[in-house]
Design an enzyme around this catalytic site. Structure first.
Site, PDB file in Angstrom:
ATOM      1  N   ASP A  52      31.036  -9.290   3.484  1.00  0.00           N
ATOM      2  CA  ASP A  52      29.881  -8.521   3.943  1.00  0.00           C
ATOM      3  C   ASP A  52      29.313  -7.816   2.713  1.00  0.00           C
ATOM      4  O   ASP A  52      29.885  -6.858   2.212  1.00  0.00           O
ATOM      5  CB  ASP A  52      30.367  -7.533   5.014  1.00  0.00           C
ATOM      6  CG  ASP A  52      29.326  -6.481   5.364  1.00  0.00           C
ATOM      7  OD1 ASP A  52      28.246  -6.455   4.741  1.00  0.00           O
ATOM      8  OD2 ASP A  52      29.622  -5.670   6.258  1.00  0.00           O
TER       9      ASP A  52
ATOM     10  N   LYS B 212      18.404  -2.665   2.899  1.00  0.00           N
ATOM     11  CA  LYS B 212      19.218  -1.814   2.018  1.00  0.00           C
ATOM     12  C   LYS B 212      18.892  -2.053   0.546  1.00  0.00           C
ATOM     13  O   LYS B 212      19.422  -1.380  -0.333  1.00  0.00           O
ATOM     14  CB  LYS B 212      20.709  -2.040   2.288  1.00  0.00           C
ATOM     15  CG  LYS B 212      21.074  -1.481   3.657  1.00  0.00           C
ATOM     16  CD  LYS B 212      22.537  -1.401   3.921  1.00  0.00           C
ATOM     17  CE  LYS B 212      22.747  -0.749   5.286  1.00  0.00           C
ATOM     18  NZ  LYS B 212      24.067  -0.995   5.833  1.00  0.00           N
TER      19      LYS B 212
ATOM     20  N   GLN C 255      26.345  -3.590   1.584  1.00  0.00           N
ATOM     21  CA  GLN C 255      26.356  -2.351   0.807  1.00  0.00           C
ATOM     22  C   GLN C 255      26.455  -2.625  -0.698  1.00  0.00           C
ATOM     23  O   GLN C 255      26.216  -1.740  -1.507  1.00  0.00           O
ATOM     24  CB  GLN C 255      27.546  -1.490   1.271  1.00  0.00           C
ATOM     25  CG  GLN C 255      27.412  -0.025   1.020  1.00  0.00           C
ATOM     26  CD  GLN C 255      26.190   0.591   1.674  1.00  0.00           C
ATOM     27  OE1 GLN C 255      25.392   1.230   0.994  1.00  0.00           O
ATOM     28  NE2 GLN C 255      26.022   0.398   2.977  1.00  0.00           N
TER      29      GLN C 255
ATOM     30  N   CYS D 148      29.488   4.171  11.339  1.00  0.00           N
ATOM     31  CA  CYS D 148      29.816   2.856  11.907  1.00  0.00           C
ATOM     32  C   CYS D 148      31.141   2.334  11.357  1.00  0.00           C
ATOM     33  O   CYS D 148      31.320   1.129  11.160  1.00  0.00           O
ATOM     34  CB  CYS D 148      28.726   1.812  11.642  1.00  0.00           C
ATOM     35  SG  CYS D 148      27.166   2.208  12.387  1.00  0.00           S
TER      36      CYS D 148
ATOM     37  N   HIS E 212      32.740  -1.952   8.336  1.00  0.00           N
ATOM     38  CA  HIS E 212      31.652  -1.517   9.224  1.00  0.00           C
ATOM     39  C   HIS E 212      31.898  -2.162  10.593  1.00  0.00           C
ATOM     40  O   HIS E 212      32.421  -3.277  10.664  1.00  0.00           O
ATOM     41  CB  HIS E 212      30.352  -2.025   8.604  1.00  0.00           C
ATOM     42  CG  HIS E 212      29.099  -1.519   9.232  1.00  0.00           C
ATOM     43  ND1 HIS E 212      28.620  -2.005  10.418  1.00  0.00           N
ATOM     44  CD2 HIS E 212      28.193  -0.596   8.815  1.00  0.00           C
ATOM     45  CE1 HIS E 212      27.473  -1.396  10.704  1.00  0.00           C
ATOM     46  NE2 HIS E 212      27.189  -0.537   9.749  1.00  0.00           N
TER      47      HIS E 212
HETATM   48  C1  PLP Z   1      24.553  -1.562   6.857  1.00  0.00           C
HETATM   49  C2  PLP Z   1      25.796  -2.315   6.871  1.00  0.00           C
HETATM   50  C3  PLP Z   1      26.032  -3.306   7.840  1.00  0.00           C
HETATM   51  C4  PLP Z   1      25.074  -3.587   8.965  1.00  0.00           C
HETATM   52  O1  PLP Z   1      23.865  -4.057   8.492  1.00  0.00           O
HETATM   53  P1  PLP Z   1      22.631  -4.247   9.485  1.00  0.00           P
HETATM   54  O2  PLP Z   1      21.474  -4.301   8.548  1.00  0.00           O
HETATM   55  O3  PLP Z   1      22.596  -3.054  10.383  1.00  0.00           O
HETATM   56  O4  PLP Z   1      22.834  -5.514  10.224  1.00  0.00           O
HETATM   57  C5  PLP Z   1      27.220  -3.989   7.779  1.00  0.00           C
HETATM   58  N1  PLP Z   1      28.130  -3.750   6.817  1.00  0.00           N
HETATM   59  C6  PLP Z   1      27.928  -2.817   5.877  1.00  0.00           C
HETATM   60  C7  PLP Z   1      28.982  -2.609   4.826  1.00  0.00           C
HETATM   61  C8  PLP Z   1      26.773  -2.068   5.871  1.00  0.00           C
HETATM   62  O5  PLP Z   1      26.589  -1.135   4.938  1.00  0.00           O
END
Ligand code: PLP
Length: 404
Positions: free
Chosen positions: A198, A224, A201, A362, A121
Site C-alpha cells: 500500500d 495524497k 502514504q 483509520c 490502514h
Molecule cells: C490514505 C490511505 C489509505 C486509503 O486511501 P484512500 O485514498 O482513502 O482510498 C490507505 N492506506 C494508507 C497508508 C493511507 O495513508
C-alpha cells in the site's frame, strides 16, 4: 535551493484564513492540497475536451482518450512500470486493494495463510478479513515494537509455504514509519508468496520503482500527491493481472458480449469497467508532472528538515509523547500530552487556524497496541514552513495550558 516561498504561491488555498487566522495546513497525510498547475488541468478538461473515452469517433473523444492514455504513460514512467497495461486506473488505494482482494477469492484455499503488518490502514485490513472469511484462509499479523518498526525476525519465522500473500504499507499513515519493503518483498518471494504494498502514504515522499522492487501489486491515491480525489492506481505484474478475474462487470471491460457468454477485454481494460474518472486520471498525471518538476529528492530532504525541527521543538513541551519513533520515517508526527484527549487539542488548534488530524487515523489496531484512544497527528508537506511549525508548537503549548 528549495524555494518554499515560491512553491507556496502555487497553492491558492494557502492564502485563506480560518477562524480569522492564516491557515496552517498540517493534515497532509489525510489529503494534500492542489497546486494551480493541477487545477488548470482540471479546468482545461471541462472547458475544452470533456467527452467519453475509448469509443467515440469524434474529435473530443479522441482528444480525451489521448490525454487519458498519456496520463497512464506518465504514471508508468514515474513508477518505472515495465508495461503501460500494468497500470490500472482506480478511484484510489481502497478501490485498488479491494480489486486485488476480490481477485484472490478464486485463488486462495482453506488453510492458506495471508500476512498483514500490525500498522495497516483499515483499507489494508478489512478487505483481507473479508477475503479470509470467504475462502477460509487464515489472516496473521506481523507484530511491531514500541518504536513502530516491524519485527523482521518474527516475520521471517512466520513465513512458510502456506503463506500465499503478504500485504504491508510502504509508509504508515499513523506513525510515519518507512517499512523495509525491499526485504519484505524478497523474503515473501523466497517462499513463493505474492506481495501487495500500500503506497498511499509513501507516494508523496518517495518515488518507488516497480521493477527494482519486483513487487506484485502497489497502490496509490492521487489526492495524497497533489492530485484530485477519486483517482489512483493499481500497479500489478502482468502475470498476476492476467490470473485475477475482473472485479466489476460492465462496459469497456469486455471483448464480446452475448447472453450465453462474455469474453473479457485485454489489460488494462479488463479492470476498468464503466466510464472512469477521466478528468481525475489526467489530473493525476498533471500532479506527477508538478511534483517531478520540483524533484522528489529535494522534497524528501526539505520535509526531513521540517520533521527534525518539529520533533525537537515539540519534545521540548513537558508531558508530550511521540508515537512512532522509527529510525526511518516520513514527516508525520503523532503525539499526545499527558492524558489530554487528542480531540480537545485538535479543537483548540482549529480555533487558531491550524489543521491537524485527531483520532485513530483509520488504524485502530495501532492505537490498541499503545493503549490510547488516538493521537494528534501533524503531517508536513513540502509547502509547509518552519514558521508554521513554530505556530503549531505555540498552539500546542496554549492548548496544554488551557486543558491541564
Ligand atoms: C490514505 C490511505 C489509505 C486509503 O486511501 P484512500 O485514498 O482513502 O482510498 C490507505 N492506506 C494508507 C497508508 C493511507 O495513508
Amino acid at each position: 535551493m528549495f524555494n518554499v516561498a515560491k512553491i507556496r504561491k502555487d497553492f491558492p488555498i494557502l492564502n485563506r484564513q480560518v477562524n480569522g487566522k492564516p491557515l496552517v495546513y498540517l493534515d497532509n497525510a489525510a489529503t494534500s492540497q492542489t497546486p494551480k498547475q493541477v487545477i488548470d488541468v482540471i479546468v482545461d478538461y471541462y472547458s475544452n475536451y470533456n467527452a467519453n473515452i475509448h469509443r467515440g469517433v469524434h474529435a473530443l473523444s479522441q482528444e480525451a482518450t489521448d490525454k487519458y492514455e498519456q496520463a497512464r504513460q506518465k504514471i508508468q514512467r514515474h513508477f518505472n512500470v515495465a508495461k503501460s497495461h500494468e497500470v490500472i486506473f482506480t478511484s484510489g488505494t481502497t478501490h485498488a486493494i479491494n480489486l486485488v482482494a476480490n481477485g484472490f477469492s478464486s485463488i486462495l484455499k482453506k488453510g492458506d495463510e495471508i500476512l498483514v503488518s500490525a500498522m495497516e490502514h483499515h483499507s489494508n485490513i478489512v478487505p483481507w478479513q473479508m477475503l479470509a472469511e470467504r475462502t477460509g484462509a487464515v489472516l496473521k499479523v506481523i507484530p511491531m515494537n514500541q518504536e513502530g518498526e516491524l519485527l523482521m525476525n518474527t516475520y521471517q519465522e512466520m513465513l512458510s509455504e502456506k503463506v500465499k500473500l503478504v500485504f504491508c504499507n510502504h509508509v504508515s499513515n499513523a506513525l510515519g514509519t518507512i517499512n523495509p519493503i525491499e526485504k519484505i518483498i524478497n523474503m515473501a518471494h523466497d517462499v513463493g508468496a505474492a506481495v501487495l504494498i500500500d503506497g498511499a502514504q509513501a507516494a508523496p515522499h518517495i518515488k518507488a520503482d516497480m521493477q527494482k522492487l519486483d513487487v506484485d501489486f502497489y497502490t496509490v491515491s492521487a489526492h495524497k500527491i497533489c492530485g484530485p480525489t477519486g483517482a489512483g492506481m493499481l500497479y500489478g505484474k502482468e502475470e498476476w493481472l492476467n490470473k485475477l478475474p475482473p472485479y466489476q462487470g460492465g462496459g469497456e471491460m469486455i471483448a464480446e458480449v452475448t447472453f450465453e457468454k462474455t469474453t473479457y477485454a485485454d489489460l488494462p481494460h479488463k479492470f476498468e469497467a464503466g466510464t472512469p474518472n477521466i478528468c481525475g486520471g489526467i489530473a493525476f498525471g498533471g500532479a506527477l508532472d508538478y511534483m517531478n518538476a520540483i524533484g522528489f529528492e529535494s522534497i524528501a530532504e526539505y520535509e526531513h528538515e521540517l520533521l527534525d525541527y518539529a520533533t525537537k521543538k515539540l519534545l521540548e513541551i513537558d508531558g508530550l509523547k511521540i508515537y512512532g519513533t522509527a529510525k526511518n520515517k516520513t514527516s508525520v508526527i503523532s503525539f499526545n500530552i499527558d492524558n489530554i484527549h487528542p480531540y480537545d487539542i485538535g479543537t483548540i488548534l482549529d480555533k487558531l487556524g491550524i489543521a491537524v488530524r485527531t483520532g485513530h487515523h483509520c488504524a485502530q489496531p495501532i492505537m490498541d497496541f499503545y493503549k490510547i484512544p488516538g493521537t494528534v497527528r501533524a503531517s508536513f508537506s513540502f509547502y509547509n514552513t518552519k514558521e508554521e511549525v513554530d505556530i503549531l508548537v505555540e498552539g500546542v503549548k496554549r492548548a496544554k495550558n488551557m486543558l491541564l
